[in-house]
Design a protein around this motif. Structure first.
Motif: not given
Ligand SMILES: [Fe+2]
Length: 494
Positions: A360, A388, A412-413, A441
């Protein structure tokens, strides 16, 4: 230059004298004479000649028989027959037996000279061609040596590339012996690191890893000399691991002029001694490997500093938002647990360990007013937050040696069904270590309280993961998560 030597064989002293006179005064030959074939054969046994002149009719052994004997025992010496006009046919027959030419009595000086010079000229040409044949052989030999050297250079180059791709010195230490045996085609090698007063053998193709005391051992001298040494190990030294009576090539590895490791090579398949060329090429390899080892050591210091700096950065981001405190650390821990269940390789786990912390990091570019907003986000604010992963990717992009960490930050998203962001990757096109991190996550996000909602219970979060397995999450990663301590609800509260 040495004069040519001629043997004149004739029972007539006048003929011998005239011919000797012509050949010595005009052609510059040194002359020996014989009165018949037998005497001439005796001369041939004791001396070397460049040309023979022989009469046909002589007592004891005639010219024809002498010719045959001479060709048999000294085929390279040209024989010129001396003949009267009445025996020209016999002289021609002699040429069929191998005579080089014939001269007719009484001699015409210029004819004798021409024949002598022609035959000597041909003989020189012939010997030059023989020398050329030697030259051809030596060219072949040189070519073979060049080919071998080229092969070694090619191997050296590929080993250099291989070394450049190894960032961990432990891995280099374990591969040096194999690399060296490939480079010099020897059967056995060992590599040891100096540690205090010992040589710590980290890899050997023949014997077990172990520690050897330097003092009084054959390594002591290698370390003092700091240069390659060839030692015949006769077994008189303390046991070193290999059999005695072996010629061992020792190559010290140095950093800043200090020996820090030793490579030993022995047992060439052809049992020949190590050549200067082979020693030169293995020294080049040792220098290259030493540099790589030094770079890696510097890199490790740099890498650790960088990791600490980036971790501090993540801590400062999380400090802005008390709700996400230690989120990154927990994501890294949960992801590692899943990676262990799924048996991921060490390098992927290393990436997860660090990338989990960093995933992040792009939130550093998100304004506080958006990041810390207690209410639901507007569309614009949502869009800012969704940036982000890309911002994080841009932060670590210049650090070329973090490719997997970059994947974790950027993807990661992403969702398993392809409906995630920023790139809309789906299924296997999302790296497995990223699919793992997505599960960890999401679980941690669900089980942490947010300004706009309380934390979900463990069971609820698990059901949510299962419900979204195959949609948002990789089913295998979800299954693996269920087998981890945290997935089973075993939590060490932090
Ligand atoms: Fe994130």
């Amino acid at each position: 230059m040495e004069k040519e030597k001629a043997l004149i064989v004739d029972d007539d002293p006048i003929v011998r004298d005239i011919l000797a006179d012509i050949l010595s005064s005009i052609c510059g030959f040194r002359i020996d004479t014989a009165t018949n074939g037998l005497e001439a054969l005796e001369n041939l046994r004791n001396k070397k000649y460049d040309i023979i002149f022989t009469d046909l009719n002589m007592p004891k052994l005639g010219g024809m028989d002498f010719l045959k004997e001479s060709i048999k025992s000294h085929p390279s010496i040209p024989v010129v027959m001396i003949t009267g006009i009445s025996t020209v046919d016999t002289a021609v027959a002699a040429m069929k037996e191998g005579a080089s030419d014939f001269i007719i009595k009484p001699f015409q000086i210029d004819k004798v000279v021409t024949i002598a010079e022609r035959i000597i000229g041909e003989r020189k040409l012939l010997s030059k061609r023989n020398a050329d044949t030697d030259q051809e052989a030596s060219i072949k030999r040189i070519n073979a040596e060049l080919f071998k050297k080229l092969q070694e250079i090619n191997i050296l180059q590929s080993l250099s590339l291989e070394l450049d791709g190894i960032y961990n010195n432990k891995d280099i230490y374990e591969k040096i012996s194999d690399m060296a045996t490939r480079l010099l085609s020897v059967k056995h090698a060992f590599f040891g690191i100096l540690d205090g007063g010992c040589l710590n053998i980290v890899q050997s193709t023949e014997f077990q890893k172990k520690e050897i005391k330097i003092n009084g051992s054959l390594y002591e001298n290698v370390i003092k000399r700091k240069s390659c040494s060839i030692i015949l190990y006769d077994g008189s030294e303390p046991y070193n691991g290999f059999c005695s009576n072996k010629e061992i090539l020792f190559i010290p590895f140095t950093l800043k002029d200090e020996v820090f490791a030793i490579l030993g090579l022995y047992d060439k398949p052809d049992q020949t001694a190590f050549t200067d060329d082979e020693i030169a090429i293995i020294q080049t390899f040792a220098k290259k490997a030493s540099l790589r080892i030094e770079n890696n050591a510097l890199y490790e210091v740099f890498y650790n500093n960088l990791i600490n700096t980036l971790k501090s950065l993540v801590i400062s981001i999380e400090a802005r938002d008390s709700y996400t405190k230690q989120h990154s650390e927990r994501v890294a821990i949960y992801s590692l647990q899943i990676a262990e269940v799924m048996g991921l390789p060490d390098e992927d786990r290393d990436a997860i360990r660090f990338g989990g912390y960093l995933h992040d990091i792009g939130k550093i570019g998100v304004r506080d007013i958006v990041l810390l907003k207690p209410d639901r986000l507007s569309q614009e604010e949502e869009a800012e937050i969704r940036l982000h992963p890309v911002k994080g990717d841009e932060i670590v992009k210049p650090i070329r040696f973090f490719p997997k960490e970059r994947d974790l930050i950027r993807y990661h998203h992403e969702r398993f069904d392809g409906s995630g962001y920023p790139d809309g990757l789906a299924g296997d096109s999302i790296p497995l270590y990223v699919r793992i991190l997505s599960v960890a996550d999401a679980y941690d996000a669900m089980t942490s309280s947010r300004p706009y909602r309380p934390a979900k219970e463990h069971e609820v979060a698990i059901q949510e993961l299962i419900k979204n397995s195959g949609i948002q999450f990789d089913p295998e990663a979800v299954n693996a998560f269920l087998q981890t301590p945290i997935g089973k609800g075993i939590r060490n509260e932090d």
